[in-house]
Design an enzyme around this catalytic site. Structure first.
Site, PDB file in Angstrom:
ATOM      1  N   CYS A 115       0.602  -1.289   0.203  1.00  0.00           N
ATOM      2  CA  CYS A 115      -0.136   0.336   0.182  1.00  0.00           C
ATOM      3  C   CYS A 115       0.965   1.430   0.116  1.00  0.00           C
ATOM      4  O   CYS A 115       2.273   1.313  -0.341  1.00  0.00           O
ATOM      5  CB  CYS A 115      -0.459   0.093   1.824  1.00  0.00           C
ATOM      6  SG  CYS A 115      -2.053  -1.296   1.628  1.00  0.00           S
ATOM      7  N   ALA A 135      -4.682  -4.155  -2.736  1.00  0.00           N
ATOM      8  CA  ALA A 135      -5.108  -5.893  -2.192  1.00  0.00           C
ATOM      9  C   ALA A 135      -4.773  -7.101  -2.471  1.00  0.00           C
ATOM     10  O   ALA A 135      -4.895  -6.862  -3.842  1.00  0.00           O
ATOM     11  CB  ALA A 135      -6.924  -5.516  -2.544  1.00  0.00           C
ATOM     12  N   VAL A 187      -4.204  -9.851   0.689  1.00  0.00           N
ATOM     13  CA  VAL A 187      -5.017 -10.663   1.340  1.00  0.00           C
ATOM     14  C   VAL A 187      -6.067 -10.130   1.916  1.00  0.00           C
ATOM     15  O   VAL A 187      -6.139  -8.851   2.347  1.00  0.00           O
ATOM     16  CB  VAL A 187      -3.676 -11.071   2.496  1.00  0.00           C
ATOM     17  CG1 VAL A 187      -4.501 -11.845   3.506  1.00  0.00           C
ATOM     18  CG2 VAL A 187      -2.373 -11.537   2.244  1.00  0.00           C
ATOM     19  N   ASN A 208       1.016  -0.422   5.137  1.00  0.00           N
ATOM     20  CA  ASN A 208       2.029  -1.191   4.637  1.00  0.00           C
ATOM     21  C   ASN A 208       3.125  -1.906   4.708  1.00  0.00           C
ATOM     22  O   ASN A 208       3.803  -2.098   5.224  1.00  0.00           O
ATOM     23  CB  ASN A 208       2.872   0.438   3.745  1.00  0.00           C
ATOM     24  CG  ASN A 208       3.382  -0.277   2.661  1.00  0.00           C
ATOM     25  OD1 ASN A 208       3.529  -1.374   1.793  1.00  0.00           O
ATOM     26  ND2 ASN A 208       4.304   0.495   2.497  1.00  0.00           N
ATOM     27  N   GLY A 209       2.519  -3.453   3.606  1.00  0.00           N
ATOM     28  CA  GLY A 209       2.874  -4.368   3.918  1.00  0.00           C
ATOM     29  C   GLY A 209       2.226  -5.361   4.295  1.00  0.00           C
ATOM     30  O   GLY A 209       1.505  -6.436   3.903  1.00  0.00           O
ATOM     31  N   GLU A 210       3.582  -6.753   4.425  1.00  0.00           N
ATOM     32  CA  GLU A 210       2.890  -8.573   4.801  1.00  0.00           C
ATOM     33  C   GLU A 210       3.720  -8.790   6.055  1.00  0.00           C
ATOM     34  O   GLU A 210       5.017  -8.533   6.158  1.00  0.00           O
ATOM     35  CB  GLU A 210       3.231  -8.705   3.592  1.00  0.00           C
ATOM     36  CG  GLU A 210       2.571  -8.580   2.242  1.00  0.00           C
ATOM     37  CD  GLU A 210       1.472  -8.499   1.996  1.00  0.00           C
ATOM     38  OE1 GLU A 210       0.638  -9.666   3.432  1.00  0.00           O
ATOM     39  OE2 GLU A 210       0.448  -8.036   1.756  1.00  0.00           O
ATOM     40  N   ASP A 226      -3.734  -9.149   7.543  1.00  0.00           N
ATOM     41  CA  ASP A 226      -2.828  -9.662   9.043  1.00  0.00           C
ATOM     42  C   ASP A 226      -2.872  -7.493   8.990  1.00  0.00           C
ATOM     43  O   ASP A 226      -2.364  -7.395  10.223  1.00  0.00           O
ATOM     44  CB  ASP A 226      -1.006  -9.599   7.422  1.00  0.00           C
ATOM     45  CG  ASP A 226      -0.760  -8.442   6.782  1.00  0.00           C
ATOM     46  OD1 ASP A 226      -2.279  -7.616   6.281  1.00  0.00           O
ATOM     47  OD2 ASP A 226       0.290  -8.404   6.568  1.00  0.00           O
ATOM     48  N   SER A 246      11.524 -12.579  -5.432  1.00  0.00           N
ATOM     49  CA  SER A 246      12.403 -11.658  -5.953  1.00  0.00           C
ATOM     50  C   SER A 246      14.062 -12.084  -5.046  1.00  0.00           C
ATOM     51  O   SER A 246      13.577 -12.562  -3.710  1.00  0.00           O
ATOM     52  CB  SER A 246      12.428 -10.638  -6.403  1.00  0.00           C
ATOM     53  OG  SER A 246      13.416 -10.118  -7.148  1.00  0.00           O
ATOM     54  N   GLY A 247      14.606 -12.577  -5.690  1.00  0.00           N
ATOM     55  CA  GLY A 247      16.223 -12.856  -5.100  1.00  0.00           C
ATOM     56  C   GLY A 247      17.213 -11.296  -4.106  1.00  0.00           C
ATOM     57  O   GLY A 247      18.068 -12.230  -4.143  1.00  0.00           O
TER      58      GLY A 247
END
Length: 610
Positions: free
Chosen positions: A2, A52, A54, A77-79, A102, A376-377
């Site tokens: 977000c 959006a 989750v 903003n985040g997970e 979350d 991503s790595g």
């Protein structure tokens, strides 16, 4: 993911200024095109734009919760990747939940634990909580700095936002630069001094920090750091622990209610993430989509070098067959790569990594057509010691940022009146020394391990932040959420103390990681020599950026020429010399492109020097 922004003021009725806050919110549209939400009161404003991912229906923000006469409002903003564990703990303490988002977990964890909540979180985040009764704002940022949060102390109070562009919409915040700003752009850029927003009076909350703003002012605290102690695990135990931490981190980050995919460069890090993800998808009966970037005619013009011994496509094809999923090739032409230099500045709000940014933006734009979340790595090299400067004994024994050994070259471009006011060598060295000296150490460390700890601290605080800036801004500009499993703080905590001889197992860069992840990759990919993010080798690119910089010089009215010597730019275009600007990622073509971005930034943002 977000975008958030807002303000707290104890001298101004903020509810009278809704339009300015909507302007700030609208600047963050690409970070959250799906929904928007607002909280207005006399003292506080919280604005939100939502991508959006989750619990699409019940995860709307700002989110408010009232308990025992106290009211709390969150914009986030985040997970979180340990949402279920925290929710279970809170439920055992009497909390009820109406969603599986979350966001609700973050809010109620704050209500229960206040500032201690951030110590519980495994995730990437930047958020703000307004306590209505106590009139206190709490803001925090994740340990590794994956999600951004900028702020400014204005006459009317504390203003914050996910990106600089949102802050610049506030009437009290102007696009002003000074000598320090110029030092950042010309001596540090595309990196930034930790906490510096480059624009005058704009700062960034540093990773692993939280801040409290109330009527007494702003107070900032650090809540996490790596800790140094002797590593007592055997090599076999270390391999087992690394394998668990890496696979667990990847699996935790697969939670999504929208399509999820992975980046795939054919290198070790993205291939490992794709392999673990593919294995999990197959258990669910799903097919993994992977994405890679290449450049038109790169196969024709590719030249082997010390830093890039082979090109990616042959290894991507190996992985494509190995994974058995659906692979997407994104091939970029020279003209669109050059044109994207400008959008990359719009995304970053600053001159950036030139075509390295631009190509990432174009790749993310293409991925967004398929899905909303990608893994991503990034950050494996910083943590496992993959970069050339970890392994070069000359660089390890010398002082200074290993990716920025060009201070004299950089400052030579500045007009004398600016160069004389900036002690370039001291500016850069002081920042290097401060970070290097801050590396946690323990007594009786071996010299190799001491140097590795200092090098890792430099990379965590500087080089990695530049790459995380790049990935966040370029992806969110395309409304794509990118997760970075190697940035799990548990991996960083553990690897900080692993001896160099284990990390460099069998003399291989990231030898420990390769040994730990045996069985997840074909041998030719598992043991492939490191190759950096791909760049175009097409000579048309150098010709195109040279032409555009020459046009800026010929025009003669560019604000760039207020700061930069015209003859040095001309020499840059005509001198056949490959001088690094920022490690192996930026040499002459990218330096030319950097000045094009600098010029565009000065014009587009109407930057004023004081």
């Amino acid at each position: 993911m977000c975008g958030i922004c807002g303000q707290v003021s104890f001298t101004t009725d903020l509810s009278k200024y809704e339009s300015q806050f909507y302007n700030m919110q609208n600047k963050l549209y690409s970070r959250g095109p799906d929904q928007h939400g607002e909280f207005f009161s006399h003292d506080a404003v919280l604005m939100h734009r939502r991508l959006a991912v989750v619990d699409i229906e019940k995860g709307k923000q700002p989110m408010t919760y009232a308990v025992d006469g106290a009211v709390f409002t969150l914009c986030y903003n985040g997970e979180l990747y340990n949402t279920d564990e925290i929710r279970n703990t809170l439920e055992s303490r009497g909390y009820n939940f109406f969603s599986h988002s979350d966001t609700e977990v973050v809010l109620k964890a704050y209500v229960e634990y206040r500032e201690k909540c951030v110590e519980m979180f495994n995730g990437i985040f930047a958020f703000a909580v307004w306590e209505h009764e106590t009139k206190k704002l709490f803001v925090a940022r994740d340990r590794m700095g994956v999600k951004p949060l900028f702020y400014s102390m204005c006459k009317s109070g504390f203003v914050f936002g996910s990106e600089i562009k949102a802050l610049l919409e506030h009437p009290e915040i102007e696009p002003i630069i000074d000598n320090r700003s110029l030092s950042e752009i010309m001596l540090i850029g595309p990196g930034r001094t930790p906490g510096c927003g480059v624009f005058k009076d704009i700062n960034e909350l540093r990773p692993a920090h939280y801040a409290i703003y109330d009527e007494t002012g702003l107070t900032i605290y650090r809540y996490w750091n790596v800790e140094a102690h002797e590593h007592t695990d055997s090599f076999e135990q270390t391999v087992e622990k690394v394998r668990f931490l890496v696979t667990d981190s990847i699996k935790r980050q697969l939670v999504s209610d929208v399509p999820l995919c992975t980046f795939l460069s054919g290198g070790l890090d993205s291939s490992l993430i794709s392999s673990v993800t593919s294995e999990e998808f197959k258990k669910r009966g799903e097919v993994l989509h992977t994405f890679s970037v290449d450049y038109k005619d790169n196969d024709k013009y590719f030249i082997k070098s010390k830093f890039q011994p082979n090109s990616d496509p042959e290894f991507i094809r190996v992985m494509e067959k190995y994974l058995g999923g659906v692979h997407h090739w994104i091939v970029i032409d020279t003209d669109e790569l050059v044109d994207a230099l400008y959008s990359a500045v719009d995304a970053r709000d600053l001159p950036g990594m030139a075509d390295v940014d631009a190509s990432m933006l174009l790749l993310c734009r293409a991925i967004k057509e398929f899905g909303t979340v990608a893994l991503s790595g990034e950050c494996a090299d910083e943590i496992f010691g993959g970069y050339p400067w970890y392994r070069d004994k000359t660089i390890r024994s010398s002082e200074g940022f290993p990716w920025a050994q060009s201070t004299d070259y950089r400052i030579s471009f500045l007009k004398d009146e600016f160069a004389e006011k900036i002690d370039g060598s001291e500016y850069v060295y002081a920042r290097y020394r401060l970070t290097s000296d801050s590396a946690p150490l323990y007594s009786n460390m071996k010299e190799d391990d001491l140097k590795t700890a200092q090098m890792m601290k430099l990379n965590l605080d500087w080089f990695m932040q530049t790459l995380l800036d790049r990935k966040d801004r370029m992806s969110m500009y395309s409304s794509l959420e990118v997760r970075v499993p190697f940035c799990d703080h548990r991996i960083v905590e553990y690897l900080y103390n692993v001896p160099w001889e284990m990390k460099d197992h069998n003399g291989y860069e990231k030898g420990l990681l390769r040994e730990a992840m045996r069985g997840y990759l074909p041998d030719e990919v598992l043991w492939r020599k490191k190759s950096p993010y791909p760049k175009t080798h097409n000579p048309n690119y150098l010709a195109a950026v040279s032409s555009r910089l020459q046009a800026i010089i010929d025009e003669g009215t560019s604000p760039l020429l207020d700061f930069i010597k015209k003859d040095k730019l001309t020499k840059l275009l005509t001198e056949n010399k490959s001088q690094p600007w920022y490690g192996q990622l930026m040499t002459t073509p990218q330096t030319i492109a950097y000045f094009i971005q600098f010029d565009y930034w000065l014009r587009k943002y109407r930057v004023r020097f004081v």
